[in-house]
Design an enzyme around this catalytic site. Structure first.
Site, PDB file in Angstrom:
ATOM      1  N   LEU A   1     -59.860 -65.166  83.511  1.00  0.00           N
ATOM      2  CA  LEU A   1     -60.590 -66.393  83.206  1.00  0.00           C
ATOM      3  C   LEU A   1     -59.555 -67.507  83.277  1.00  0.00           C
ATOM      4  O   LEU A   1     -58.450 -67.362  82.753  1.00  0.00           O
ATOM      5  CB  LEU A   1     -61.168 -66.352  81.792  1.00  0.00           C
ATOM      6  CG  LEU A   1     -62.566 -65.820  81.586  1.00  0.00           C
ATOM      7  CD1 LEU A   1     -62.913 -65.824  80.099  1.00  0.00           C
ATOM      8  CD2 LEU A   1     -63.599 -66.597  82.366  1.00  0.00           C
ATOM      9  N   ASP A   2     -59.898 -68.608  83.911  1.00  0.00           N
ATOM     10  CA  ASP A   2     -58.983 -69.733  83.983  1.00  0.00           C
ATOM     11  C   ASP A   2     -58.605 -70.198  82.582  1.00  0.00           C
ATOM     12  O   ASP A   2     -59.360 -70.007  81.629  1.00  0.00           O
ATOM     13  CB  ASP A   2     -59.625 -70.900  84.735  1.00  0.00           C
ATOM     14  CG  ASP A   2     -59.889 -70.587  86.186  1.00  0.00           C
ATOM     15  OD1 ASP A   2     -59.098 -69.830  86.783  1.00  0.00           O
ATOM     16  OD2 ASP A   2     -60.882 -71.101  86.720  1.00  0.00           O
ATOM     17  N   THR A   3     -57.482 -70.857  82.479  1.00  0.00           N
ATOM     18  CA  THR A   3     -57.004 -71.363  81.196  1.00  0.00           C
ATOM     19  C   THR A   3     -58.039 -72.274  80.547  1.00  0.00           C
ATOM     20  O   THR A   3     -58.222 -72.241  79.332  1.00  0.00           O
ATOM     21  CB  THR A   3     -55.676 -72.128  81.394  1.00  0.00           C
ATOM     22  OG1 THR A   3     -54.773 -71.268  82.089  1.00  0.00           O
ATOM     23  CG2 THR A   3     -55.060 -72.536  80.080  1.00  0.00           C
TER      24      THR A   3
END
Length: 178
Positions: A41-43
């Site tokens: 999951l992206d930051t």
């Protein structure tokens, strides 16, 4: 027997155990040896992250050939009309090609969500809306690119479900073994 952990990843956390010195990592939340994320999951995204010690299971979860459904709750800028939703349902042309069709519907603001830190920007002239979007592939920043392509950029992105696993009853920043 495989070890599977469900983790409710907070905004700003990097999906790795090694520290980069700038952001919190999985090591700040999970002290279970020999588990690794099955996907990322992206930051700036929140929500469900699966971790496992089983390499074959990790591959099955992340391999696009298995087309495991992933459901996201999306706070979008503006209110998509039926035409925009239909584009998402048919597949959206992105720079890297046409996406697979998605399940897309407008929903009420989810009541079970936690506050985000920092909060999503608020602009009184532009309303926001919530979508439930289910995809079966995992391109880089795909949901964000899809909503932007139909004219409704993503402001907040929460992965709620992967296959049969969901965040139901799992507080932000917590994990549980299944």
């Amino acid at each position: 027997m495989s070890c599977i952990l469900l983790f409710n990843k907070p905004y700003g956390v990097i999906c790795q155990f090694s520290r980069d010195g700038l952001h919190p990592t999985l090591a700040d939340y999970i002290a279970v040896p020999d588990v690794y994320p099955a996907g990322r999951l992206d930051t700036d995204s929140e929500g469900l992250l699966l971790l496992t010690d089983d390499g074959k299971l990790q591959h099955r979860i992340t391999d696009p050939q298995h087309k495991l459904p992933k459901t996201y709750l999306v706070q979008a800028e503006g209110v998509p009309d039926e035409a925009a939703l239909e584009k998402l349902r048919r597949g959206v042309m992105l720079k890297d090609g046409l996406t697979l069709p998605a399940e897309a519907k407008l929903i009420e603001e989810p009541s079970q969500l936690w506050p985000r830190t920092p909060p999503v920007r608020y602009r009184k002239e532009i309303p926001t809306s919530w979508l439930e979007l289910t995809i079966r592939e995992g391109r880089n920043r795909q949901v964000r690119r899809m909503t932007a392509a139909v004219g409704f950029p993503t402001l907040r992105l929460i992965r709620w479900r992967i296959g049969d696993w969901s965040l139901d009853g799992l507080p932000m920043g917590e994990w549980r073994k299944v």
